[in-house]
Scaffold this motif. Structure first.
Motif, PDB file in Angstrom:
ATOM      1  N   MET A   1      81.009 -19.824 -12.150  1.00  0.00           N
ATOM      2  CA  MET A   1      81.728 -18.787 -12.861  1.00  0.00           C
ATOM      3  C   MET A   1      83.014 -19.394 -13.424  1.00  0.00           C
ATOM      4  N   VAL A   2      83.289 -19.041 -14.657  1.00  0.00           N
ATOM      5  CA  VAL A   2      84.440 -19.605 -15.351  1.00  0.00           C
ATOM      6  C   VAL A   2      85.318 -18.478 -15.887  1.00  0.00           C
ATOM      7  N   ILE A   3      86.608 -18.597 -15.641  1.00  0.00           N
ATOM      8  CA  ILE A   3      87.582 -17.673 -16.230  1.00  0.00           C
ATOM      9  C   ILE A   3      88.535 -18.513 -17.072  1.00  0.00           C
ATOM     10  N   GLN A   4      88.550 -18.264 -18.363  1.00  0.00           N
ATOM     11  CA  GLN A   4      89.485 -18.973 -19.234  1.00  0.00           C
ATOM     12  C   GLN A   4      90.893 -18.444 -18.954  1.00  0.00           C
ATOM     13  N   ASP A   5      91.825 -19.360 -18.724  1.00  0.00           N
ATOM     14  CA  ASP A   5      93.199 -18.983 -18.412  1.00  0.00           C
ATOM     15  C   ASP A   5      93.771 -18.044 -19.475  1.00  0.00           C
ATOM     16  N   ARG A   6      93.422 -18.300 -20.715  1.00  0.00           N
ATOM     17  CA  ARG A   6      93.933 -17.499 -21.833  1.00  0.00           C
ATOM     18  C   ARG A   6      93.548 -16.018 -21.736  1.00  0.00           C
ATOM     19  N   LYS A   7      92.394 -15.728 -21.123  1.00  0.00           N
ATOM     20  CA  LYS A   7      91.986 -14.325 -20.925  1.00  0.00           C
ATOM     21  C   LYS A   7      93.004 -13.576 -20.075  1.00  0.00           C
ATOM     22  N   LEU A   8      93.597 -14.287 -19.138  1.00  0.00           N
ATOM     23  CA  LEU A   8      94.585 -13.680 -18.250  1.00  0.00           C
ATOM     24  C   LEU A   8      95.975 -13.684 -18.878  1.00  0.00           C
ATOM     25  N   THR A   9      96.363 -14.829 -19.441  1.00  0.00           N
ATOM     26  CA  THR A   9      97.740 -15.004 -19.902  1.00  0.00           C
ATOM     27  C   THR A   9      98.026 -14.424 -21.284  1.00  0.00           C
ATOM     28  N   HIS A  10      96.983 -14.170 -22.065  1.00  0.00           N
ATOM     29  CA  HIS A  10      97.191 -13.631 -23.413  1.00  0.00           C
ATOM     30  C   HIS A  10      96.513 -12.288 -23.628  1.00  0.00           C
ATOM     31  N   TYR A  11      95.860 -11.777 -22.588  1.00  0.00           N
ATOM     32  CA  TYR A  11      95.151 -10.506 -22.753  1.00  0.00           C
ATOM     33  C   TYR A  11      95.374  -9.564 -21.566  1.00  0.00           C
ATOM     34  N   LEU A  12      94.811  -9.876 -20.427  1.00  0.00           N
ATOM     35  CA  LEU A  12      94.840  -8.920 -19.308  1.00  0.00           C
ATOM     36  C   LEU A  12      96.237  -8.627 -18.781  1.00  0.00           C
ATOM     37  N   LEU A  13      97.090  -9.625 -18.722  1.00  0.00           N
ATOM     38  CA  LEU A  13      98.410  -9.438 -18.124  1.00  0.00           C
ATOM     39  C   LEU A  13      99.509  -9.208 -19.154  1.00  0.00           C
ATOM     40  N   VAL A  14      99.114  -8.982 -20.391  1.00  0.00           N
ATOM     41  CA  VAL A  14     100.052  -8.705 -21.475  1.00  0.00           C
ATOM     42  C   VAL A  14      99.746  -7.309 -22.006  1.00  0.00           C
ATOM     43  N   TYR A  15     100.781  -6.500 -22.175  1.00  0.00           N
ATOM     44  CA  TYR A  15     100.585  -5.121 -22.648  1.00  0.00           C
ATOM     45  C   TYR A  15      99.804  -5.115 -23.967  1.00  0.00           C
ATOM     46  N   GLN A  16      98.801  -4.267 -24.030  1.00  0.00           N
ATOM     47  CA  GLN A  16      98.001  -4.063 -25.242  1.00  0.00           C
ATOM     48  C   GLN A  16      98.141  -2.604 -25.644  1.00  0.00           C
ATOM     49  N   ALA A  17      98.390  -2.358 -26.903  1.00  0.00           N
ATOM     50  CA  ALA A  17      98.553  -0.980 -27.376  1.00  0.00           C
ATOM     51  C   ALA A  17      97.283  -0.168 -27.149  1.00  0.00           C
ATOM     52  N   GLU A  18      96.130  -0.828 -27.204  1.00  0.00           N
ATOM     53  CA  GLU A  18      94.860  -0.138 -27.005  1.00  0.00           C
ATOM     54  C   GLU A  18      94.117  -0.788 -25.844  1.00  0.00           C
ATOM     55  N   ASP A  19      93.621   0.007 -24.943  1.00  0.00           N
ATOM     56  CA  ASP A  19      92.817  -0.468 -23.818  1.00  0.00           C
ATOM     57  C   ASP A  19      93.595  -1.437 -22.915  1.00  0.00           C
ATOM     58  N   ASP A  20      94.838  -1.099 -22.600  1.00  0.00           N
ATOM     59  CA  ASP A  20      95.705  -1.946 -21.786  1.00  0.00           C
ATOM     60  C   ASP A  20      95.229  -2.016 -20.337  1.00  0.00           C
ATOM     61  N   LYS A  21      95.242  -3.210 -19.781  1.00  0.00           N
ATOM     62  CA  LYS A  21      94.889  -3.406 -18.380  1.00  0.00           C
ATOM     63  C   LYS A  21      96.059  -3.947 -17.571  1.00  0.00           C
ATOM     64  N   SER A  22      97.126  -4.353 -18.265  1.00  0.00           N
ATOM     65  CA  SER A  22      98.261  -4.966 -17.570  1.00  0.00           C
ATOM     66  C   SER A  22      98.934  -3.992 -16.600  1.00  0.00           C
ATOM     67  N   GLU A  23      99.017  -2.737 -16.959  1.00  0.00           N
ATOM     68  CA  GLU A  23      99.644  -1.750 -16.069  1.00  0.00           C
ATOM     69  C   GLU A  23      98.837  -1.567 -14.792  1.00  0.00           C
ATOM     70  N   PHE A  24      97.524  -1.470 -14.933  1.00  0.00           N
ATOM     71  CA  PHE A  24      96.626  -1.348 -13.785  1.00  0.00           C
ATOM     72  C   PHE A  24      96.805  -2.541 -12.842  1.00  0.00           C
ATOM     73  N   LEU A  25      96.847  -3.736 -13.400  1.00  0.00           N
ATOM     74  CA  LEU A  25      96.997  -4.945 -12.588  1.00  0.00           C
ATOM     75  C   LEU A  25      98.397  -5.061 -11.993  1.00  0.00           C
ATOM     76  N   ALA A  26      99.414  -4.636 -12.723  1.00  0.00           N
ATOM     77  CA  ALA A  26     100.788  -4.689 -12.233  1.00  0.00           C
ATOM     78  C   ALA A  26     100.975  -3.796 -11.008  1.00  0.00           C
ATOM     79  N   ARG A  27     100.260  -2.675 -10.948  1.00  0.00           N
ATOM     80  CA  ARG A  27     100.360  -1.789  -9.784  1.00  0.00           C
ATOM     81  C   ARG A  27      99.933  -2.480  -8.501  1.00  0.00           C
TER      82      ARG A  27
END
Length: 111
Positions: A1-27
């Motif tokens: 299984m591979v997780i590209q670092d960029r998926k985390l550092t430029h998408y999941l953990l960065v606020y997105q105006a649409e379909d944001d996951k960073s708030e869920f993970l920050a909790r």
């Protein structure tokens, strides 16, 4: 299984105006500064995860996986991750994750 670092550092953990996951993970204590810990915990959760759905696509096989783990601050996360094994490869790559709202709702009702 591979997780590209960029998926985390430029998408999941960065606020997105649409379909944001960073708030869920920050909790659960995950932030951009500790993205490596999120990567570790996702991979560790896959060891005991449940494959909920398998779908063939034009690009390969996509897996919907249900898992749960305890976040950095002790909060339990119930998560659905999406993985894809591309045609001609033997490794699944991480696509995204989102809260497993159905399981979270069931758990809340039990309390």
């Amino acid at each position: 299984m591979v997780i590209q670092d960029r998926k985390l550092t430029h998408y999941l953990l960065v606020y997105q105006a649409e379909d944001d996951k960073s708030e869920f993970l920050a909790r659960a204590g995950y932030k951009l500064q500790n993205w490596q810990l999120l990567k570790r915990d996702i991979l560790k959760a896959m060891e005991s995860a449940e494959i909920a759905e398998v779908t063939r696509t034009d690009w390969g096989t996509r897996f919907k996986v249900k898992s749960e783990w305890v976040g950095l601050n002790g909060q339990r996360l119930e998560v659905i991750t999406i993985w894809q094994q591309d045609e001609g490869t033997s490794t699944a790559r991480f696509i995204t994750l989102y809260p497993d709202k159905l399981r979270s709702t069931d758990t809340d009702r039990e309390k």
